[in-house]
Write a protein that holds these residues in place. Structure first.
Motif, mmCIF file in Angstrom:
data_model
loop_
_atom_site.group_PDB
_atom_site.id
_atom_site.type_symbol
_atom_site.label_atom_id
_atom_site.label_comp_id
_atom_site.label_asym_id
_atom_site.label_seq_id
_atom_site.Cartn_x
_atom_site.Cartn_y
_atom_site.Cartn_z
ATOM 1 N N SER A 1 11.583 -17.021 -11.900
ATOM 2 C CA SER A 1 10.449 -16.141 -11.604
ATOM 3 C C SER A 1 9.479 -16.076 -12.776
ATOM 4 N N GLU A 2 8.220 -15.847 -12.446
ATOM 5 C CA GLU A 2 7.176 -15.581 -13.432
ATOM 6 C C GLU A 2 6.510 -14.266 -13.053
ATOM 7 N N LEU A 3 6.114 -13.502 -14.052
ATOM 8 C CA LEU A 3 5.480 -12.203 -13.839
ATOM 9 C C LEU A 3 4.091 -12.246 -14.463
ATOM 10 N N THR A 4 3.072 -11.988 -13.650
ATOM 11 C CA THR A 4 1.684 -12.103 -14.099
ATOM 12 C C THR A 4 0.943 -10.805 -13.830
ATOM 13 N N LEU A 5 0.293 -10.281 -14.857
ATOM 14 C CA LEU A 5 -0.537 -9.088 -14.730
ATOM 15 C C LEU A 5 -1.943 -9.523 -14.338
ATOM 16 N N VAL A 6 -2.415 -9.044 -13.189
ATOM 17 C CA VAL A 6 -3.728 -9.426 -12.668
ATOM 18 C C VAL A 6 -4.616 -8.189 -12.638
ATOM 19 N N THR A 7 -5.752 -8.263 -13.328
ATOM 20 C CA THR A 7 -6.743 -7.191 -13.339
ATOM 21 C C THR A 7 -8.046 -7.741 -12.761
ATOM 22 N N PRO A 8 -9.043 -6.888 -12.515
ATOM 23 C CA PRO A 8 -10.323 -7.417 -12.013
ATOM 24 C C PRO A 8 -10.983 -8.402 -12.966
ATOM 25 N N GLU A 9 -10.630 -8.343 -14.264
ATOM 26 C CA GLU A 9 -11.295 -9.199 -15.245
ATOM 27 C C GLU A 9 -10.550 -10.490 -15.542
ATOM 28 N N PRO B 1 -6.800 -6.860 -24.276
ATOM 29 C CA PRO B 1 -5.899 -6.164 -23.357
ATOM 30 C C PRO B 1 -6.638 -5.630 -22.140
ATOM 31 N N PRO B 2 -5.897 -5.271 -21.069
ATOM 32 C CA PRO B 2 -6.534 -4.695 -19.878
ATOM 33 C C PRO B 2 -7.340 -3.450 -20.230
ATOM 34 N N ALA B 3 -8.466 -3.281 -19.552
ATOM 35 C CA ALA B 3 -9.339 -2.142 -19.827
ATOM 36 C C ALA B 3 -8.693 -0.847 -19.352
ATOM 37 N N PRO B 4 -8.920 0.263 -20.064
ATOM 38 C CA PRO B 4 -8.359 1.555 -19.641
ATOM 39 C C PRO B 4 -8.814 1.928 -18.237
ATOM 40 N N GLY B 5 -7.865 2.405 -17.438
ATOM 41 C CA GLY B 5 -8.190 2.894 -16.108
ATOM 42 C C GLY B 5 -8.415 1.830 -15.063
ATOM 43 N N SER B 6 -8.349 0.548 -15.419
ATOM 44 C CA SER B 6 -8.595 -0.496 -14.433
ATOM 45 C C SER B 6 -7.394 -0.644 -13.510
ATOM 46 N N SER B 7 -7.676 -0.998 -12.258
ATOM 47 C CA SER B 7 -6.583 -1.253 -11.331
ATOM 48 C C SER B 7 -5.896 -2.553 -11.723
ATOM 49 N N ALA B 8 -4.649 -2.681 -11.352
ATOM 50 C CA ALA B 8 -3.899 -3.864 -11.763
ATOM 51 C C ALA B 8 -2.806 -4.160 -10.752
ATOM 52 N N PHE B 9 -2.407 -5.425 -10.730
ATOM 53 C CA PHE B 9 -1.282 -5.878 -9.923
ATOM 54 C C PHE B 9 -0.333 -6.650 -10.829
ATOM 55 N N LEU B 10 0.945 -6.511 -10.588
ATOM 56 C CA LEU B 10 1.924 -7.428 -11.156
ATOM 57 C C LEU B 10 2.332 -8.379 -10.041
ATOM 58 N N VAL B 11 2.096 -9.661 -10.256
ATOM 59 C CA VAL B 11 2.338 -10.679 -9.240
ATOM 60 C C VAL B 11 3.567 -11.490 -9.629
ATOM 61 N N ILE B 12 4.454 -11.681 -8.669
ATOM 62 C CA ILE B 12 5.685 -12.443 -8.888
ATOM 63 C C ILE B 12 5.527 -13.815 -8.242
ATOM 64 N N THR B 13 5.714 -14.849 -9.034
ATOM 65 C CA THR B 13 5.733 -16.216 -8.525
ATOM 66 C C THR B 13 7.057 -16.853 -8.929
ATOM 67 N N SER B 14 7.330 -18.025 -8.397
ATOM 68 C CA SER B 14 8.625 -18.659 -8.677
ATOM 69 C C SER B 14 8.464 -20.156 -8.854
ATOM 70 N N ARG B 15 9.144 -20.681 -9.873
ATOM 71 C CA ARG B 15 9.204 -22.124 -10.116
ATOM 72 C C ARG B 15 10.557 -22.627 -9.604
ATOM 73 N N PHE B 16 10.574 -23.132 -8.393
ATOM 74 C CA PHE B 16 11.825 -23.553 -7.769
ATOM 75 C C PHE B 16 12.551 -24.615 -8.597
ATOM 76 N N ALA B 17 11.783 -25.469 -9.302
ATOM 77 C CA ALA B 17 12.396 -26.601 -10.003
ATOM 78 C C ALA B 17 13.389 -26.150 -11.070
ATOM 79 N N ARG B 18 13.163 -24.980 -11.668
ATOM 80 C CA ARG B 18 14.082 -24.511 -12.709
ATOM 81 C C ARG B 18 15.490 -24.315 -12.154
ATOM 82 N N THR B 19 15.570 -23.776 -10.956
ATOM 83 C CA THR B 19 16.871 -23.539 -10.341
ATOM 84 C C THR B 19 17.371 -24.777 -9.606
#
Length: 447
Positions: free
Chosen positions: A122-130, A154-172
């Protein structure tokens, strides 16, 4: 970026273009035929490449604050990602590097979530509007995924954000071959549950999501063209209130939040390579805590069957949790059921005679496949995985190991547990028990 995601239409996935073809149900859930013969020896699966050569992101690096020792890190402070301690705690206790095992020949690095043979696809990515930032757990840093100026701060104060989960199948897949997509989906679900639980402990408003249209919209600007698959996301609310002390009752988060959650997560353990626990009773509070944790799981379309063997003050028996409540199905020793369900390839690979409790997490596969087609595989594993992580955390809270173990017969489990024929399917078997003393040891990782 998030504006694009919020207006994206749900995507239709067919069996031909899904990373989870319909055949996976028969090859990797209803049987274990997809597991290569080379797994037993630890040799690479035929036709796979070495995923250890995956390059780290090349973007600008942003060091994170040292992870706090408690959750929340500063009671009474605003709950928001603009607080460096909150952001560091969220990432570290969701998917960070928590333990190191220096035992020769072992698996040295252990994160906050269980992973098959510690492959961590798995990979964890923080996604903001910027911008978008990849979490580098090994160095406890964020890495900007593009060269824009926004990715260098760093992410701007008060901005909305998502943590997105992706996966690299090849590792497993290097070890597990065509069985890897199932293991990757299971881990993604557990990671989704981890982010949701830690965010709640930090006072963040968190909304886990599986909608494919939103997910693809969130990934559109930064996801590599091949080799990494979108799995799930958690929408994180902006700063809205102050965090109470660790024991403060919560009205908008999970009711089950142990006051020592950070230390519990640092202690989480899957047990020895062969799961053979010490046959001692688990604490009496185990079952009430399991019931409370399951009742507040981020999704509710599941059932969890608890086959109790050794819990103080509770007679052996079969309990089932669904609809937010736990009820007793029958009294009696569950060992005959466990050994029938857990027999694969002519053997039982878990010592059920010594486990305290074994959980089977079931989902409504027939209904989901009819509604989502091939994408039901991803969605259902997210649901069940989030539940499985909570079970692992409850076990750690009571000093127990919890082993996610796919060595079970799904059809036999459905029959013996009384599931609806052709509708419900068990996706997780989680065995709980007290670890025996061993020569290996783990030390905490401190950044």
């Amino acid at each position: 970026m998030t504006g694009t995601a919020s207006t994206a239409r749900p995507a239709e996935v067919t069996a031909s273009d899904s990373p989870f073809p319909m055949a996976l149900w028969s090859e990797a859930v209803c049987s274990r035929r997809a597991i290569p013969d080379t797994l037993a020896s630890g040799a690479p699966a035929p036709g796979t490449t070495d995923p250890d050569q995956d390059p780290l992101p090349a973007g600008p690096r942003l060091p994170l604050a040292p992870p706090p020792l408690r959750l929340p890190p500063a009671p009474g402070s605003p709950a928001g990602l603009a607080d460096p301690a909150v952001l560091a705690a969220l990432l570290h206790y969701s998917y960070g590097l928590l333990q190191h095992d220096p035992t020769p020949g072992g698996r040295p690095l252990h994160r906050a979530v269980a992973s098959a043979r510690c492959r961590y696809p798995s990979e964890l990515t923080l996604v903001t509007p910027e911008a978008a930032y990849r979490f580098d757990a090994l160095h406890h840093q964020l890495v900007g995924l593009d060269g824009s100026s926004a990715a260098r701060r760093p992410p701007a104060p008060g901005s909305s954000a998502f943590l997105v989960i992706t996966s690299r199948f090849a590792r497993t897949a290097r070890l597990y071959g065509d069985y890897a997509p199932r293991l990757c989906a299971q881990e993604a679900g557990m990671l989704l549950g981890a982010v949701h639980l830690v965010a709640a402990a930090l006072g963040l408003r968190a909304r886990p999501g599986a909608d494919l249209g939103t997910l693809l919209g969130l990934c559109a600007d930064w996801l590599p063209g091949t080799g990494e698959h979108p799995m799930a996301y958690v929408e994180l609310g902006s700063e809205s209130r102050s965090v109470g002390g660790p024991a403060t009752p919560r009205t908008d988060g999970p009711a089950w939040l142990p006051p020592d959650l950070a230390s519990v997560l640092r202690a989480r353990h899957s047990g020895a390579a062969i799961f053979d626990p010490d046959p001692v009773p688990a604490p009496a509070q185990l079952l009430p805590d399991l019931g409370a944790a399951l009742a507040d799981a981020p999704f509710d379309d599941f059932s969890c069957h608890l086959l109790v063997g050794r819990v103080t003050g509770t007679e052996p028996g079969h309990h089932v949790h669904n609809g937010g409540r736990t009820r007793l199905v029958y009294d009696g020793d569950p060992l005959p059921l466990l050994e029938q369900i857990g027999q694969t390839e002519g053997r039982v690979s878990v010592n059920f005679r010594a486990t305290a409790c074994t959980a089977y997490i079931a989902v409504r596969r027939g209904e989901a496949v009819a509604k989502y087609g091939a994408d039901a595989f991803r969605r259902l594993h997210l649901t069940a995985g989030a539940v499985a992580h909570r079970i692992c955390v409850v076990a750690a809270r009571h000093g127990l190991c919890a082993r996610v173990h796919n060595g079970y017969d799904a059809a036999r489990a459905a029959h013996l547990l009384g599931l609806s024929p052709d509708e419900e399917t068990v996706l997780f078997q989680v065995a709980l028990g007290t670890a025996r003393p061993s020569a290996s040891f783990r030390v905490p990782v401190v950044f």
